[in-house]
Design a protein around this motif. Structure first.
Motif, PDB file in Angstrom:
ATOM      1  N   TRP A 697      18.060  46.886  39.882  1.00  0.00           N
ATOM      2  CA  TRP A 697      18.941  47.409  40.979  1.00  0.00           C
ATOM      3  C   TRP A 697      17.856  48.115  41.926  1.00  0.00           C
ATOM      4  N   ALA A 723      21.500  42.468  40.889  1.00  0.00           N
ATOM      5  CA  ALA A 723      21.716  44.036  40.808  1.00  0.00           C
ATOM      6  C   ALA A 723      23.008  44.164  40.517  1.00  0.00           C
ATOM      7  N   THR A 739      26.104  48.228  45.751  1.00  0.00           N
ATOM      8  CA  THR A 739      25.991  46.799  45.299  1.00  0.00           C
ATOM      9  C   THR A 739      27.082  45.977  45.987  1.00  0.00           C
TER      10      THR A 739
END
Length: 967
Positions: A697, A723, A739
């Motif tokens: 991430w 991610a 995200t």
């Protein structure tokens, strides 16, 4: 400066062994006409007749003049103007040159001197020098009636000179050396009685009386059948003397007793050798530039070509991993040039890299050489120095080739080097043989994988043209999977050749699926036929630590590595890591490329990865953790330099022993990311495979600004999709918000607006649920981009105003929202409102030193002024924006601003400037894969009219893309 002009082969000019490009065939033909008559004028009419054969073009005189002008220029460019002069003489032309610089005239002078020489040995030496000047068919590649006549005459001169040379050599007792040549001449000239007589005498003196008599009978039968005649009296008399074993036919006793043994130790030439034309030519050039003036030491290993020390030549070939073809190249060249070493050829496999792992002792190699040279094995000393001294005495002043194959070290080679200046030594090795370079002036010839054409030719040689051309896609895949590595290709071709009914498509699929396992076939019965086994021999001479580093490099993420990355991977200090990388480079397991990059051939890397499985798991995991942390923390530092105003995330400290790359400023950060982008994508993939969710991430976050600056929109979507999977395992809600936002932006760039809107609304829901007004404002701003792409500026404006309201106490972000409102109101024709918002945004951006925001707002003002019909002011704003964007390296926004400024130039009638701007934009759009934008700009260029007109850039990309998504 050494100048050579050649016609005894292809027409060539060489300066210090380097060919000069003499142009097309007609131009070379004109030069050949003058060289054959060097120092004698040739009338223009004669030149025309000899070049065109009685059917000249109408402008033949002008063409001859043009060709000679071009030749003068080529000779001048090659610094030959003082050595070779082309002059106009009366009604013709003449080449003024030292006759000894033209191989034909030197050949004739040597032959004439030999015929006048009373000493047979000296005459023979002159004729051998003359024979060495021939490189094939004279005037090769040229074809006119005059050329044909000259060629036939020259072949007759050569035949006569060779016949005289062989008579002298037989007189001096060199019948053993002559047998191969005489056999070939008898095949080529089956009815020539003098050639037959020479062969019969040589056979008889070699103890092959029956063969000599048999050859005579074959000739007699052929003469009777074809000509109805018997052999002449001289040959019949020789036949009778051989029948009677006439003692007078033997060589003079004194000469026979002192005739040196001529060893012929070369193994057979590779039957299926293909390619390597430049390398063979380089070996030829080195030989012709050094023999007989100096000892030639040729070494194949891994280094660049360097200038030799005076009187010494070493050729060394790299690419040097096992199976690259060093020995095949050496043997092929040695056989092709064997006639230039009349005193013999010595060969030894030094077993530097072999299954036994025990290199040949130099003393044992010397005993083998001395025995081949006629020494009694029982009389040889045991001391290495004494053996070396006797060997050097034996080969002194002899023209011999010494092939030292598969050397381990320079110390193994040095005792085997002749001490005089007449021999040539060819060494092959996987190592660099550095002290051989330093102490003996070694020159190195780089040997790498095959070119695409050479690799394809190898498959054709082994499988046949029809089978290869019938499956071009499968052939291409085999070349790619084998990496054009000779041994890998040979093994794959063997699989295909032994299964002719199996399509190449299946062979390629098997190789794709099995990889090195397929290339490891027969490793027990024939180790040299297994690529992994051959590569394993390179590890025998490495230290334990070097083998560990080699293995770790095989599993390191990315296409190659740098010293800082390797130091972090291995946990070594930079100095120690550099020393280890150099050792692997010296062993031809690693290659250093420009920019301090170290790379492995794909198959070597695959082999290294297999050896990594033998390492303890904790060691592999620690190494991967270090190299992942190195890339993550360096990328994070780069992101902070590129976008210092972005809300930062928190990274855990790097693992012990990790030292991120120092990045002093914005340009350094951008440059590092440009170079290491493929490695960072590979690191994220490796982190995902090892369930390092935080790293996955955080790498996506750290690459965001760079991806928008450089237009890597596809990569941006891919890293955020990875991610998203990682975020499912992470507890922080902000992680999930970011995200969803970046997935929305990624889908926007991909043109998938429904999915983009869905992801952004999910993000908006999360921001409201977790009471995060900043992220809520960012998400509204991201929705501006989607709705603009969907063609709904009013919906986009609503989200822009929501963002502006939420940013009320954050001036940096407020400036961004002000710009978005200004841009959208300009698109809707509300120019006063637009100007007010954009100027307010510009003030805030400059106050807070946000150069990205300032550039974007200047671009908005340019668009606003253009829409308002104030095109000069628009150009001024765009130019200011472009200056900032270029400094930032924001190629995505540069392309958009160039697109828009082109419309303003066109509206002013500045079509030259418009065309320049659109051409640059077109190139950038194509580089970024933005095909729709590229097509639109191409239409604008096609439609550009020389008359001024007001152009509506309604298709221009919206301005908010000039400010990459932040937060």
């Amino acid at each position: 400066m050494e100048v050579e002009l050649r016609v005894l082969g292809q027409v060539e000019a060489l300066v210090d062994g380097t060919p000069v490009d003499l142009g097309p065939a007609r131009q070379r033909c004109v030069l050949a006409v003058l060289l054959v008559e060097a120092d004698r004028p040739v009338a223009t009419g004669q030149v025309i007749d000899r070049v065109w054969g009685g059917q000249p073009p109408r402008r033949a005189r002008q063409l001859v003049s043009n060709y000679l002008s071009l030749l003068r220029r080529l000779l001048a460019d090659a610094d030959l103007a003082g050595e070779v002069v082309v002059e106009r003489r009366g009604e013709g032309y003449v080449v003024l040159v030292d006759p000894d610089r033209v191989d034909l005239h030197r050949f004739r002078r040597l032959v004439a001197r030999a015929r006048a020489e009373t000493d047979p040995a000296r005459a023979l030496e002159l004729l051998e020098q003359a024979a060495a000047l021939w490189r094939g068919e004279p005037l090769a590649g040229l074809d006119t009636p005059w050329i044909t006549g000259v060629r036939q005459g020259l072949e007759r001169e050569r035949f006569a000179a060779d016949t005289h040379r062989i008579d002298l050599a037989l007189q001096l007792g060199r019948h053993t050396t002559l047998l191969p040549e005489l056999t070939d001449r008898a095949t080529t000239h089956p009815l020539d009685e003098r050639v037959t007589a020479q062969l019969m005498l040589a056979l008889y003196r070699c103890g092959r009386q029956a063969d000599a008599l048999d050859h005579y009978q074959r000739l007699r039968t052929r003469l009777v059948d074809e000509l109805g005649a018997d052999p002449g009296p001289d040959l019949q008399q020789l036949h009778q003397r051989i029948l009677a074993a006439d003692p007078a036919l033997t060589a003079p006793a004194a000469q026979v007793g002192h005739a040196p043994v001529v060893p012929r130790q070369l193994p057979a030439a590779p039957a299926l050798f293909t390619g390597r034309v430049p390398e063979l030519a380089e070996l030829d050039r080195t030989l012709t530039s050094t023999v007989p003036n100096g000892e030639g030491v040729f070494a194949e290993s891994d280094a660049e070509i360097r200038d030799p020390l005076a009187g010494t030549v070493v050729i060394s070939a790299i690419g040097g991993a096992g199976g690259i073809g060093k020995t095949w190249l050496a043997l092929t060249w040695a056989h092709r040039r064997a006639d230039q070493f009349p005193d013999g050829q010595l060969f030894v496999d030094l077993r530097g890299f072999s299954p036994t792992g025990q290199p040949t002792n130099p003393a044992d190699a010397l005993r083998g050489f001395l025995t081949a040279l006629g020494a009694d094995p029982g009389s040889l000393p045991s001391d290495l120095d004494a053996l070396t001294a006797r060997y050097r005495s034996q080969v002194a002043d002899r023209r011999m080739l010494v092939v030292l194959d598969n050397a381990a070290t320079a110390d193994q080679v040095t005792p085997l080097l002749p001490g005089g200046t007449s021999c040539t030594v060819l060494v092959t090795s996987r190592t660099r043989l550095a002290s051989l370079i330093d102490r003996h002036g070694a020159r190195h010839l780089h040997l790498d994988v095959l070119t695409d054409a050479e690799a394809r030719a190898l498959l054709i040689t082994r499988l046949g043209t029809d089978r290869v051309t019938a499956e071009p896609n499968a052939t291409d895949e085999l070349l790619e999977l084998c990496g054009r590595h000779p041994l890998a290709l040979a093994i794959a071709a063997r699989h295909a050749a032994t299964r002719p009914q199996v399509p190449l498509t299946e062979v390629a699929a098997e190789l794709r699926e099995l990889g090195l396992e397929m290339l490891d076939h027969d490793h027990d019965t024939d180790p040299a036929a297994s690529l992994p086994t051959v590569l394993s021999w390179s590890l025998h001479r490495l230290t334990d630590q070097q083998r560990v580093v080699f293995a770790l490099l095989g599993i390191a993420p990315g296409p190659d590595t740098t010293l800082p990355a390797a130091a972090n991977l291995t946990g070594l200090t930079p100095a120690h890591a550099h020393k280890t990388l150099s050792a692997l480079e010296n062993a031809s397991l690693l290659e250093r490329r420009p920019g301090g990059r170290y790379t492995m051939h794909d198959l070597i890397r695959a082999y290294a990865a297999t050896t990594a499985h033998d390492l303890p798991e904790h060691l592999r995991e620690a190494a991967l953790t270090r190299v992942m942390d190195f890339h993550l923390h360096t990328a994070f530092a780069a992101e902070r330099l590129l976008h210092p105003h972005r809300d930062p995330i928190h990274l855990d400290p790097p693992a012990p022993g990790v030292h991120p790359q120092p990045l002093p400023d914005y340009p350094a950060a951008l440059a590092w990311l440009d170079v290491h982008h493929p490695h960072l994508l590979a690191v994220q993939h490796t982190a995902a495979a090892h369930h390092r969710h935080q790293v996955v991430w955080q790498l996506a976050w750290s690459l965001t600004t760079f991806h928008y600056l450089r237009g890597h929109h596809h990569d941006q979507l891919v890293v955020w999709q990875a991610a998203a999977h990682a975020a499912e395992h992470l507890p922080d809600p902000t992680t999930r918000i970011l995200t969803q936002r970046h997935l929305g932006l990624g889908h926007t760039e991909a043109g998938l607006y429904e999915q983009a809107t869905d992801h952004l609304h999910q993000a908006l829901t999360l921001t409201e649920h977790h009471h995060n007004p900043t992220q809520q404002a960012h998400t509204h701003h991201d929705l501006v981009r989607v709705w603009m792409r969907r063609g709904d500026d009013r919906q986009a404006l609503e989200h822009a105003r929501h963002a502006l309201a939420l940013y009320h106490d954050q001036p940096r972000w407020q400036a961004r929202a002000l710009n978005a409102v200004g841009w959208l109101t300009a698109r809707l024709g509300e120019f006063d409102t637009a100007r007010e918002h954009c100027r307010a945004a510009l003030t805030l951006h400059r106050r807070h030193h946000d150069v990205h925001g300032e550039a974007g707002t200047l671009d908005s003002l340019g668009y606003l002024e253009h829409q308002a019909g104030r095109h000069r002011q628009a150009v001024d704003c765009y130019q200011q924006a472009l200056t900032l964007l270029r400094d930032l390296g924001h190629t995505t926004a540069v392309a958009d601003s160039l697109d828009r400024v082109g419309h303003s130039h066109a509206a002013l009638g500045h079509h030259h400037q418009a065309r320049a701007a659109w051409r640059e934009a077109l190139e950038l759009y194509r580089e970024q894969g933005r095909d729709t934008d590229a097509d639109r700009v191409q239409h604008q260029l096609d439609d550009l009219d020389p008359t001024p007109e007001q152009t509506d850039p309604s298709g221009a990309t919206r301005n908010t893309e000039n400010e990459q998504s932040r937060g």
